[in-house]
Enzyme design. Structure first.
Site, PDB file in Angstrom:
ATOM      1  N   LEU A 167       1.051  -1.489   0.580  1.00 17.03           N
ATOM      2  CA  LEU A 167      -0.063  -0.161  -0.158  1.00 17.03           C
ATOM      3  C   LEU A 167       0.391   1.317   0.363  1.00 17.03           C
ATOM      4  O   LEU A 167       0.798   1.988  -0.984  1.00 17.03           O
ATOM      5  CB  LEU A 167      -0.479   0.098   1.024  1.00 17.03           C
ATOM      6  N   GLY A 170       2.129   8.107   2.274  1.00 13.44           N
ATOM      7  CA  GLY A 170       2.407   7.145   3.187  1.00 13.44           C
ATOM      8  C   GLY A 170       0.578   6.946   4.586  1.00 13.44           C
ATOM      9  O   GLY A 170      -0.279   5.845   4.046  1.00 13.44           O
ATOM     10  N   ARG A 183      22.311  -9.555  39.265  1.00 12.24           N
ATOM     11  CA  ARG A 183      22.589  -8.015  39.282  1.00 12.24           C
ATOM     12  C   ARG A 183      22.942  -7.966  40.432  1.00 12.24           C
ATOM     13  O   ARG A 183      22.356  -7.478  41.266  1.00 12.24           O
ATOM     14  CB  ARG A 183      22.922  -6.980  38.418  1.00 12.24           C
ATOM     15  N   GLN A 187      13.850  -0.575  46.157  1.00  7.80           N
ATOM     16  CA  GLN A 187      12.656  -0.508  45.811  1.00  7.80           C
ATOM     17  C   GLN A 187      13.170   0.659  44.469  1.00  7.80           C
ATOM     18  O   GLN A 187      11.755   0.405  43.536  1.00  7.80           O
ATOM     19  CB  GLN A 187      12.278   0.470  46.640  1.00  7.80           C
ATOM     20  N   GLY A 192      21.007  -0.951  32.875  1.00  7.04           N
ATOM     21  CA  GLY A 192      22.214   0.061  32.882  1.00  7.04           C
ATOM     22  C   GLY A 192      23.200   0.638  31.553  1.00  7.04           C
ATOM     23  O   GLY A 192      22.331   0.394  30.369  1.00  7.04           O
ATOM     24  N   GLU A 202       1.604   0.786  10.149  1.00  3.83           N
ATOM     25  CA  GLU A 202      -0.394   0.004  10.394  1.00  3.83           C
ATOM     26  C   GLU A 202      -0.853   1.342  11.291  1.00  3.83           C
ATOM     27  O   GLU A 202      -1.688   0.845  11.318  1.00  3.83           O
ATOM     28  CB  GLU A 202      -0.117  -1.069  11.026  1.00  3.83           C
TER      29      GLU A 202
END
Length: 387
Positions: free
Chosen positions: A127, A133, A270, A281, A341, A365
């Site tokens: 398409l 687009g 880790r 936390q 990290g 899409e």
């Protein structure tokens, strides 16, 4: 949750376990290498076909399994969890068969759908153009009727599966002055004279799922290559895209699921300050956000799939599912890179590949912005009981 359709009861948990075992054994181990080499995974596509996963929701009368869209989402999600590139090829196949399923004549459905559903025929969907687009009415590929058939000229770009597909559903304007209402859909078999392809395009992610520019130089197709009727291609394209957006949501959820798994695994292994970082936390908050958003995104995709199977207007639900899942996926993958990290920034890290792979989901899409416009344009009225 079992799903009941066409006389079949399928336990989705068992179905997921079967597909995941296949994905863990055969798809996941080679995903990084395929990303590096950009090798098209032809063997894995054949394996998907052997497992009857290429026509899950296609009705039985046309050679499919006749199962629910939820079952299809499970398969797409599990494939994407193992390799987003293979999932992109997989969902492009479903997008390519949708126009025939929803817009084809009875003869066209019986001619094409059994091969598509079995996986003997791989589909693609052509398409997009360089200047068309989201604005498909601006397409420049033209089809001219003649005594010997339709003559097509133009170019399509960013087309998944284009060179590998046995069948491309291709859209061209048959009435340039009519805009959207002048678009017609065509069935373009592989090997048709006058069709050529660019080299595979060099992409940031999903690198073993090749996309191409497709060139059409006076390509002649028979009169019965028109899918449905002349001038209905725009409607067929948008209907197919609405249905396919749910598959993209499942693809996003699969990538997000894998990222969440990687985040939990890395956090458990880790160690910093003498403890696994999973005990901190700050890391728990990141993982908690991932969990909550992923559950909400998957529930939303299931809601959209049920809306589709109920035969209801799908535009709003499909756009909500795609927008929610793709934006959520990006956020989850980004958080998991943060959990890793510096290691997450390295090319040898799986999460780095997922970071690249997931970026396209908010573009193809229909971009996230197009989804929001669709959602706003199809919102229920203030007095509606839709909620």
């Amino acid at each position: 949750m079992p799903t009941q359709t066409l006389g079949h009861t399928l336990d989705l948990s068992e179905f997921r376990a079967t597909v995941r075992a296949f994905a863990n054994t055969e798809i996941l181990p080679g995903a990084a290498e395929r990303d590096e080499t950009r090798e098209f995974p032809a063997r894995l596509i054949r394996r998907l076909a052997e497992m009857d996963l290429m026509g899950i929701s296609v009705p039985e009368e046309f050679g499919g399994l006749g199962l629910s869209t939820r079952a299809q989402l499970v398969a797409v999600e599990e494939v994407a969890r193992a390799d987003a590139a293979l999932a992109s090829i997989y969902t492009a196949h479903y997008l390519g068969l949708e126009p025939i399923l929803v817009g084809g004549t009875e003869e066209q459905r019986r001619r094409w759908l059994p091969g598509l559903a079995s996986g003997a025929v791989l589909a693609g969907f052509a398409l997009t153009e360089p200047d068309a687009g989201s604005d498909i009415a601006a397409m420049r590929t033209v089809a001219r009727r003649a005594d010997d058939g339709w003559h097509l000229s133009g170019a399509k770009t960013f087309i998944s599966n284009a060179r590998e597909a046995d069948l491309l559903v291709l859209f061209a304007t048959t009435d340039p002055g009519a805009g959207f209402r002048g678009i017609t859909a065509f069935a373009l078999p592989q090997g048709t004279p006058g069709v050529t392809f660019s080299a595979p395009q060099d992409k940031m992610g999903i690198r073993s799922a090749p996309t191409y520019t497709v060139y059409l130089d006076d390509v002649v197709l028979p009169h019965d290559a028109v899918i449905g009727t002349e001038g209905r291609g725009g409607n067929i394209a948008l209907t197919a895209l609405n249905r396919a957006r749910i598959d993209v949501a499942a693809m996003a959820n699969g990538i997000a699921l894998r990222a969440w798994e990687l985040g939990r695994g890395y956090a458990a292994e880790r160690r910093q300050f003498g403890h696994p970082i999973a005990e901190f936390q700050a890391i728990q908050l990141l993982l908690g956000e991932c969990d909550a958003q992923l559950v909400a995104s998957r529930v939303t995709a299931d809601w959209a799939s049920d809306t589709k199977d109920a035969g209801l207007d799908l535009r709003r639900a499909a756009s909500i599912a795609k927008y929610t899942a793709t934006e959520t996926c990006a956020a989850i993958v980004d958080r998991v890179v943060q959990i890793h990290g510096g290691a997450g920034f390295m090319r040898e890290s799986e999460i780095e590949r997922l970071y690249r792979d997931c970026r396209i989901l908010r573009i193809f899409e229909g971009t996230s912005q197009i989804q929001l416009l669709t959602i706003a344009g199809n919102a229920p009225s203030i007095r509606s009981t839709a909620y």
